[in-house]
Design a protein around this motif. Sequence first.
Motif, PDB file in Angstrom:
ATOM      1  N   UNK A 155      31.918 126.711  23.447  1.00  0.00           N
ATOM      2  CA  UNK A 155      31.206 125.440  23.332  1.00  0.00           C
ATOM      3  C   UNK A 155      31.710 124.436  24.366  1.00  0.00           C
ATOM      4  N   UNK A 156      30.770 123.703  24.941  1.00  0.00           N
ATOM      5  CA  UNK A 156      31.053 122.602  25.853  1.00  0.00           C
ATOM      6  C   UNK A 156      30.153 121.445  25.450  1.00  0.00           C
ATOM      7  N   UNK A 157      30.601 120.223  25.650  1.00  0.00           N
ATOM      8  CA  UNK A 157      29.776 119.045  25.367  1.00  0.00           C
ATOM      9  C   UNK A 157      29.778 118.150  26.600  1.00  0.00           C
ATOM     10  N   UNK A 158      28.794 117.281  26.664  1.00  0.00           N
ATOM     11  CA  UNK A 158      28.684 116.351  27.784  1.00  0.00           C
ATOM     12  C   UNK A 158      27.463 116.640  28.624  1.00  0.00           C
ATOM     13  N   UNK A 159      26.846 115.588  29.119  1.00  0.00           N
ATOM     14  CA  UNK A 159      25.665 115.723  29.966  1.00  0.00           C
ATOM     15  C   UNK A 159      24.431 115.140  29.320  1.00  0.00           C
ATOM     16  N   UNK A 160      23.339 115.181  30.037  1.00  0.00           N
ATOM     17  CA  UNK A 160      22.106 114.520  29.625  1.00  0.00           C
ATOM     18  C   UNK A 160      21.508 115.013  28.327  1.00  0.00           C
ATOM     19  N   UNK A 161      21.680 116.262  27.979  1.00  0.00           N
ATOM     20  CA  UNK A 161      21.112 116.772  26.729  1.00  0.00           C
ATOM     21  C   UNK A 161      22.169 116.913  25.641  1.00  0.00           C
ATOM     22  N   UNK A 162      23.333 116.310  25.857  1.00  0.00           N
ATOM     23  CA  UNK A 162      24.439 116.432  24.909  1.00  0.00           C
ATOM     24  C   UNK A 162      25.021 115.043  24.637  1.00  0.00           C
ATOM     25  N   UNK A 163      26.128 114.713  25.247  1.00  0.00           N
ATOM     26  CA  UNK A 163      26.737 113.387  25.125  1.00  0.00           C
ATOM     27  C   UNK A 163      26.533 112.677  26.455  1.00  0.00           C
ATOM     28  N   UNK A 164      25.483 111.838  26.497  1.00  0.00           N
ATOM     29  CA  UNK A 164      25.134 111.149  27.742  1.00  0.00           C
ATOM     30  C   UNK A 164      26.261 110.199  28.151  1.00  0.00           C
ATOM     31  N   UNK A 165      26.423 110.016  29.437  1.00  0.00           N
ATOM     32  CA  UNK A 165      27.488 109.170  29.960  1.00  0.00           C
ATOM     33  C   UNK A 165      28.707 109.967  30.397  1.00  0.00           C
ATOM     34  N   UNK A 166      28.735 111.241  30.053  1.00  0.00           N
ATOM     35  CA  UNK A 166      29.810 112.133  30.479  1.00  0.00           C
ATOM     36  C   UNK A 166      29.213 113.233  31.342  1.00  0.00           C
ATOM     37  N   UNK A 167      30.004 113.797  32.210  1.00  0.00           N
ATOM     38  CA  UNK A 167      29.528 114.866  33.072  1.00  0.00           C
ATOM     39  C   UNK A 167      29.142 116.098  32.289  1.00  0.00           C
ATOM     40  N   UNK A 168      28.292 116.925  32.896  1.00  0.00           N
ATOM     41  CA  UNK A 168      27.823 118.156  32.275  1.00  0.00           C
ATOM     42  C   UNK A 168      29.005 119.045  31.896  1.00  0.00           C
ATOM     43  N   UNK A 169      29.102 119.413  30.641  1.00  0.00           N
ATOM     44  CA  UNK A 169      30.155 120.261  30.067  1.00  0.00           C
ATOM     45  C   UNK A 169      31.554 119.704  30.279  1.00  0.00           C
ATOM     46  N   UNK A 170      31.682 118.385  30.447  1.00  0.00           N
ATOM     47  CA  UNK A 170      32.974 117.769  30.748  1.00  0.00           C
ATOM     48  C   UNK A 170      33.831 117.529  29.502  1.00  0.00           C
ATOM     49  N   UNK A 171      33.222 117.534  28.317  1.00  0.00           N
ATOM     50  CA  UNK A 171      33.976 117.286  27.087  1.00  0.00           C
ATOM     51  C   UNK A 171      34.316 118.622  26.430  1.00  0.00           C
ATOM     52  N   UNK A 172      35.494 119.086  26.698  1.00  0.00           N
ATOM     53  CA  UNK A 172      35.961 120.332  26.094  1.00  0.00           C
ATOM     54  C   UNK A 172      37.466 120.419  26.328  1.00  0.00           C
ATOM     55  N   UNK A 173      38.129 121.324  25.601  1.00  0.00           N
ATOM     56  CA  UNK A 173      39.538 121.544  25.928  1.00  0.00           C
ATOM     57  C   UNK A 173      39.665 121.941  27.401  1.00  0.00           C
ATOM     58  N   UNK A 174      40.783 121.598  28.010  1.00  0.00           N
ATOM     59  CA  UNK A 174      40.974 121.855  29.445  1.00  0.00           C
ATOM     60  C   UNK A 174      42.178 122.764  29.671  1.00  0.00           C
ATOM     61  N   UNK A 175      42.073 123.540  30.712  1.00  0.00           N
ATOM     62  CA  UNK A 175      43.182 124.356  31.210  1.00  0.00           C
ATOM     63  C   UNK A 175      43.285 124.075  32.695  1.00  0.00           C
ATOM     64  N   UNK A 176      44.438 123.704  33.163  1.00  0.00           N
ATOM     65  CA  UNK A 176      44.670 123.359  34.579  1.00  0.00           C
ATOM     66  C   UNK A 176      43.692 122.285  35.057  1.00  0.00           C
ATOM     67  N   UNK A 177      43.354 121.356  34.164  1.00  0.00           N
ATOM     68  CA  UNK A 177      42.483 120.242  34.510  1.00  0.00           C
ATOM     69  C   UNK A 177      41.001 120.551  34.504  1.00  0.00           C
ATOM     70  N   UNK A 178      40.623 121.790  34.245  1.00  0.00           N
ATOM     71  CA  UNK A 178      39.217 122.200  34.247  1.00  0.00           C
ATOM     72  C   UNK A 178      38.727 122.454  32.820  1.00  0.00           C
TER      73      UNK A 178
END
Length: 85
Positions: free
Chosen positions: A27-50
């Motif tokens: 699962x990833x969140x963020x982007x126009x059809x998800x949580x607007x105002x955040x980059x596409x798939x930008x809201x998720x746990x991160x590894x090495x900053x990604x």
Amino acid sequence: TTVLALRGALGSITAASTRDVPADLRFYAGGGSSVRGYGYQDLSPRRSGEPFGGRSLVELSSELRFKFTETIGAATFVDAGNAYD
């Protein structure tokens, strides 16, 4: 005309570890059809900053749309959500 639009999404993947789930199924969140105002798939746990993706997802959205004329309208919205390990 005034319209109230509501949307929600919940998800959970049962796996011993997030690493056991292929990246394209996490699962990833963020982007126009998800949580607007955040980059596409930008809201998720991160590894090495990604974004790495998660096994759980919560998304909520409410939008109030106003139509003033046939061609002029406005909308206000609130989105919330994230993907979790």
